[in-house]
Scaffold this motif. Structure first.
Motif, PDB file in Angstrom:
ATOM      1  N   UNK A  40       0.827  -1.301   0.262  1.00  0.00           N
ATOM      2  CA  UNK A  40      -0.156  -0.139  -0.175  1.00  0.00           C
ATOM      3  C   UNK A  40       0.916   1.263   0.166  1.00  0.00           C
ATOM      4  N   UNK A  41       0.241   2.376  -0.130  1.00  0.00           N
ATOM      5  CA  UNK A  41       0.954   3.799  -0.117  1.00  0.00           C
ATOM      6  C   UNK A  41       0.087   4.691   0.751  1.00  0.00           C
ATOM      7  N   UNK A  42       0.520   5.547   1.562  1.00  0.00           N
ATOM      8  CA  UNK A  42      -0.173   6.490   2.122  1.00  0.00           C
ATOM      9  C   UNK A  42       0.194   7.706   1.547  1.00  0.00           C
ATOM     10  N   UNK A  43      -1.186   8.453   0.927  1.00  0.00           N
ATOM     11  CA  UNK A  43      -1.141   9.706   0.206  1.00  0.00           C
ATOM     12  C   UNK A  43      -2.358  10.522   1.180  1.00  0.00           C
ATOM     13  N   UNK A  44      -1.920  11.588   1.439  1.00  0.00           N
ATOM     14  CA  UNK A  44      -2.735  12.794   1.965  1.00  0.00           C
ATOM     15  C   UNK A  44      -3.673  12.169   3.165  1.00  0.00           C
ATOM     16  N   UNK A  45      -2.922  11.207   3.930  1.00  0.00           N
ATOM     17  CA  UNK A  45      -3.401  10.943   5.223  1.00  0.00           C
ATOM     18  C   UNK A  45      -4.381   9.567   5.009  1.00  0.00           C
ATOM     19  N   UNK A  46      -4.362   9.295   3.688  1.00  0.00           N
ATOM     20  CA  UNK A  46      -5.331   7.911   3.358  1.00  0.00           C
ATOM     21  C   UNK A  46      -4.242   6.785   2.801  1.00  0.00           C
ATOM     22  N   UNK A  47      -4.779   5.754   2.922  1.00  0.00           N
ATOM     23  CA  UNK A  47      -3.990   4.380   2.376  1.00  0.00           C
ATOM     24  C   UNK A  47      -4.719   3.831   1.035  1.00  0.00           C
TER      25      UNK A  47
END
Length: 139
Positions: A40-47
């Motif tokens: 996964x990746x975290x972007x803008x506080x979301x996964x």
């Protein structure tokens, strides 16, 4: 349509595609926080997840159910899913094995006799189901 490695799906979508309960997926992700970049990746506080990530998590869940530790299961799933496997592909590995590299992906089981207790997981079918779900979402 999202490509195999495009991280374009939320946790809720990943749970729906993988067939795992949302709460169970949250537990799985939190158990592997130290290696979450594998799936996964975290972007803008979301996964965010890709079809590959979702397949890795679903396969790792099945491998763990076959008796492997969670980190070994995750590593084995990641190792065998660089590309979407053929629909008839299965992952076979010894239930006694602890190496993520052990096991092999087999397509067309003609005369393949296991030499001991083996786990057999239909990874081609898993990947195909997830990719089919992705295509439906795109339509």
């Amino acid at each position: 349509m999202a490509e195999w490695t495009d991280r374009a799906f939320t946790v809720a979508e990943a749970a729906a595609m993988s067939g795992l309960n949302r709460a169970h997926l949250d537990v799985i992700v939190s158990r592997a926080r130290s290696c979450d970049v594998l799936f996964s990746e975290r972007r803008n506080g979301r996964r965010w997840f890709s079809p590959k990530d979702i397949t890795v998590l679903r396969l790792a869940h099945e491998i763990e159910r076959a008796g492997q530790t969670w980190l070994t299961a995750l590593a084995r799933a990641f190792h065998h899913l660089d590309q979407p496997p053929p629909i008839d592909a299965v992952l076979m590995f010894s239930t006694k094995s602890v190496s993520y590299r052990s096991g092999r992906v087999i397509s067309g089981l003609h005369g393949q006799a296991p030499s001991g207790s083996m786990a057999v997981i239909p990874i081609g079918l898993m990947a195909a189901e997830i990719l089919h779900y992705v295509e439906q979402e795109a339509a």
